[in-house]
Scaffold this active site. Structure first.
Site, short mmCIF file in Angstrom:
data_model
loop_
_atom_site.label_atom_id
_atom_site.label_comp_id
_atom_site.label_asym_id
_atom_site.label_seq_id
_atom_site.Cartn_x
_atom_site.Cartn_y
_atom_site.Cartn_z
N ARG A 15 2.75 9.35 -0.27
CA ARG A 15 3.92 8.48 -0.15
C ARG A 15 3.70 7.19 -0.93
O ARG A 15 2.58 6.88 -1.34
CB ARG A 15 4.19 8.16 1.35
CG ARG A 15 4.72 9.34 2.13
CD ARG A 15 4.80 9.04 3.60
NE ARG A 15 3.49 8.88 4.22
CZ ARG A 15 3.29 8.55 5.49
NH1 ARG A 15 4.31 8.33 6.28
NH2 ARG A 15 2.07 8.44 5.96
N LYS A 75 -0.24 3.33 4.05
CA LYS A 75 -1.36 3.47 4.98
C LYS A 75 -2.16 2.18 5.06
O LYS A 75 -2.08 1.32 4.17
CB LYS A 75 -2.31 4.60 4.51
CG LYS A 75 -1.67 5.96 4.50
CD LYS A 75 -1.07 6.36 5.82
CE LYS A 75 -2.11 6.92 6.78
NZ LYS A 75 -1.45 7.52 7.98
N TYR A 94 1.54 0.30 7.55
CA TYR A 94 1.00 0.82 8.82
C TYR A 94 -0.47 0.39 8.87
O TYR A 94 -1.23 0.65 7.93
CB TYR A 94 1.02 2.35 8.85
CG TYR A 94 2.38 2.99 9.02
CD1 TYR A 94 3.16 2.75 10.16
CD2 TYR A 94 2.89 3.88 8.07
CE1 TYR A 94 4.40 3.36 10.33
CE2 TYR A 94 4.13 4.48 8.24
CZ TYR A 94 4.88 4.21 9.37
OH TYR A 94 6.10 4.81 9.54
N HIS A 96 -2.33 0.45 12.33
CA HIS A 96 -2.96 1.12 13.48
C HIS A 96 -4.34 0.52 13.75
O HIS A 96 -5.35 1.21 13.80
CB HIS A 96 -3.04 2.64 13.26
CG HIS A 96 -1.68 3.28 13.18
ND1 HIS A 96 -0.86 3.44 14.28
CD2 HIS A 96 -0.97 3.76 12.13
CE1 HIS A 96 0.27 4.01 13.92
NE2 HIS A 96 0.25 4.21 12.61
N GLU A 118 4.03 -0.36 12.58
CA GLU A 118 4.11 0.35 13.87
C GLU A 118 4.41 -0.56 15.05
O GLU A 118 4.74 -0.07 16.12
CB GLU A 118 2.82 1.15 14.13
CG GLU A 118 1.57 0.34 14.40
CD GLU A 118 0.84 -0.09 13.14
OE1 GLU A 118 1.38 0.08 12.03
OE2 GLU A 118 -0.30 -0.61 13.27
N ASP A 270 -1.23 13.69 17.54
CA ASP A 270 -1.78 12.38 17.18
C ASP A 270 -2.07 11.52 18.41
O ASP A 270 -2.76 10.51 18.31
CB ASP A 270 -0.88 11.64 16.18
CG ASP A 270 0.50 11.37 16.73
OD1 ASP A 270 0.93 12.08 17.66
OD2 ASP A 270 1.16 10.43 16.24
#
Ligand SMILES: NC(=O)c1ccc[n+]([C@@H]2O[C@H](COP(=O)([O-])OP(=O)(O)OC[C@H]3O[C@@H](n4cnc5c(N)ncnc54)[C@H](O)[C@@H]3O)[C@@H](O)[C@H]2O)c1
Length: 370
Positions: A15, A75, A94, A96, A118, A270
């Site tokens: 992506r 990412k 993102y 995380h 997120e 996940d």
């Protein structure tokens, strides 16, 4: 400002964080957009398309990162990217964080401003930058399920929609949130008979209103789950308990109730998965068999369809990116409570409670820093 779009370098990530239409809009707003060569190729956007939209192509990430006031990514920055982050630079992606202490510490030490997709959250509780990926995964779950029901793929050899004179397949979807609703719609559209289970009565009422007649909505309890498993050719796991591991709703013993060659697609993998026998798999090797049941458990399903996923993601992220570029991060976050909640780390200080708690780091008040 100068907006930088590096090529994603995490394994199997195709992506890209900005499409040419986004470049055009940012350039029209007076910004300079640097796009790393080849950044869009995995999603079907050639360098020339970016150039035509007004981007400046950067031959390498090492040239782009130091110049950019704001980095747009998909990412989390991976280790080789950590030294490239710098004080005062906004990174919108993102992250995380709670999954990686080394990443959290690297971002804290860099002095960058980390705004995490997120945790951007609307007043309704919706996470608008996660929703598009759940939509993709829900729809894809049915496509993958249909594929693995084929005999050569190890399945029972059933066509989801049947044909005139032959009954369609039975699909059980456990969880009627974003993933479950999109899965149910797709399966129903292909002609399967769908049983959709959820524990929220309000949600069931809504779903019974909007879904077609070949979807039955059923309260999710042990009895109804077992009943659905006995009939199902395809089971899709789509539950979520916010902030917790997914509950194990299908045990190994329950698989014996299912017909041999049936397929389970556990999208909730996940979060640990809602089927006891599930373990994460990859797009390269997506399935395995337990007790005659084909298990599909790819943890990043949207990665399999990067063109669609990039467009879906950027449709959702771009309005925020545009405001960050136009007003600067402080004013943009002050003006939008949803974006404000995306702030995780500000110039060396953790400002998101979940991240501070995860690694016992001091928590600063973002209101004092914005
Ligand atoms: N594998 C992937 O690539 C991928 C991609 C996107 C999302 N996901 C995951 O899919 C899962 C679902 O995401 P979502 O966006 O649909 O979440 P969501 O919050 O929109 O929906 C979850 C639903 O589960 C229901 N639920 C809770 N307990 C239940 C139970 N015992 N029985 C039945 N239903 C129950 C809730 O009422 C809710 O409607 C999450 O774990 C998410 O992280 C995975």
């Amino acid at each position: 400002m100068i907006v930088g779009v590096p090529k994603e370098i995490k394994t199997a990530e195709n992506r890209v964080a900005l499409v040419p239409a986004g470049v055009e809009a940012l350039v029209a707003d007076g910004h300079t957009v640097l796009v790393e060569q080849g950044a869009g190729v995995g999603s079907g956007f050639a360098d020339d398309t970016y150039r035509a939209a007004g981007a400046t192509l950067a031959p390498a990430a090492a040239e782009l990162w130091p110049r950019a006031d704001m980095i747009l990514k998909v990412k989390e920055p991976i280790e080789v990217e950590w030294p490239r982050m710098r004080r005062g630079q906004v990174i919108f992606t993102y992250f995380h964080f709670a999954a990686s202490e080394p990443l959290t510490r690297a971002v804290v030490e860099s002095g960058a401003i980390a705004i995490a997709y997120e945790t951007v959250q609307l007043a309704t509780g919706e996470l608008p930058l996660l929703t598009p990926m759940s939509e993709v995964a829900g729809r894809m779950a049915v496509q993958e399920g249909a594929k693995y029901l084929e005999k050569v793929a190890g399945g029972s050899g059933i066509l989801l929609g049947g044909v005139p004179g032959v009954l369609p397949a039975e699909v059980a979807v456990i969880g009627g949130g974003v993933v479950g609703t999109h899965a149910a719609k797709m399966a129903a559209g292909l002609g399967a008979h769908v049983t959709l289970l959820d524990v929220s009565l309000d949600r069931l009422r809504y779903l019974s209103d909007v879904l077609p007649a070949n979807v039955d909505v059923v309260y999710s309890n042990r009895h109804n789950i077992l009943d659905a498993l006995r009939r199902a050719d395809l089971v899709i796991g789509a539950v979520l308990l916010p902030g917790a591991k997914a509950p194990k709703l299908v045990t190994r013993a329950d698989l014996k109730l299912m017909k041999p060659g049936s397929v389970v697609v556990d999208v909730a993998v996940d979060q640990g998965g809602c089927i006891e026998t599930i373990k994460p798999t990859t797009h390269e090797n997506p399935t395995y068999v337990v007790d005659g049941i084909v298990h599909y458990a790819v943890a990043n399903m949207p990665g399999g369809v990067p063109r669609t996923s990039t467009l879906a993601l950027t449709n959702a992220t771009f309005p925020y990116a545009k405001r960050l570029a136009r007003h600067g991060w402080k004013a943009a976050c002050r003006a939008d409570p949803a974006l404000f909640l995306g702030l995780n780390v500000i110039e060396g200080q953790v400002v998101y409670p979940g991240v501070a708690e995860a690694f016992s780091l001091p928590l600063a008040d973002p209101k004092q820093l914005v």
